[in-house]
Design a protein around this motif. Structure first.
Motif, short mmCIF file in Angstrom:
data_model
loop_
_atom_site.label_atom_id
_atom_site.label_comp_id
_atom_site.label_asym_id
_atom_site.label_seq_id
_atom_site.Cartn_x
_atom_site.Cartn_y
_atom_site.Cartn_z
N LEU A 86 0.84 -1.21 0.00
CA LEU A 86 0.00 0.00 0.00
C LEU A 86 0.87 1.26 0.00
O LEU A 86 0.59 2.21 -0.73
N VAL A 92 -5.48 -0.41 -4.79
CA VAL A 92 -6.27 -1.06 -3.76
C VAL A 92 -7.53 -1.72 -4.31
O VAL A 92 -8.08 -2.62 -3.68
N LEU A 123 -6.93 -1.91 4.27
CA LEU A 123 -7.49 -1.69 2.93
C LEU A 123 -8.57 -0.61 2.96
O LEU A 123 -8.62 0.25 2.07
#
Length: 168
Positions: A86, A92, A123
């Motif tokens: 990330l 994502v 997330l």
């Protein structure tokens, strides 16, 4: 000529280092691959990104016989891998057959043997689409089906629609 026939042969390509690191839960190898300029959204032979693979979390076969403390360590390594991907700008919401969030929500492998992972929260914080639909099912429905009240609570707190219905 022989050279023409050679061009028709599809030889298997080696797995990119970034995917090998993710599959082996090797945080150091992942960091090296990223530092060397690996494409954070490189697709594997099945069309999946490293983030999706990390979120899907099929553990290495060797983990089947591990004791719970070792599982907890692997969960932490998984979280470190997701965090590194990330930070490196992984998409994502990249889709194969489903999003990384849906894969993480459905995963029950780790949750049954040790404390819940923070991958779902990571997330969501990174902007994952909590209303994404894949294979006819949306994320909240998948979380409910997986039996994780904690994950359902996290999704509801993030704004998932509890009144959404499956389409027939």
């Amino acid at each position: 000529s022989d050279s023409d026939s050679d061009s028709d042969i599809d030889l298997p390509q080696p797995l990119p280092a970034i995917h090998a690191a993710v599959r082996n839960l090797d945080v150091d190898a992942l960091r090296r691959a990223l530092a060397a300029g690996a494409n954070v959204d490189a697709l594997d032979e099945s069309g999946r990104t490293p983030l999706y693979v990390a979120c899907h979390a099929n553990p290495p076969r060797s983990m089947v016989t591990m004791e719970p403390p070792m599982w907890r360590e692997k969960v932490r390594e998984r979280e470190a891998i997701v965090a590194a991907l990330l930070r490196a700008g992984a998409n994502v919401d990249a889709r194969g057959d489903e999003t990384p969030l849906k894969a993480a929500v459905w995963d029950r492998t780790y949750g049954r043997r040790c404390p819940p992972s923070d991958v779902v929260s990571m997330l969501i914080a990174a902007g994952a689409d909590i209303e994404a639909t894949a294979n006819g099912f949306f994320v909240l429905y998948t979380a409910a089906q997986s039996g994780s009240a904690d994950t359902v609570s996290r999704l509801l707190a993030a704004g998932a629609d509890p009144h959404r219905r499956l389409r027939n």
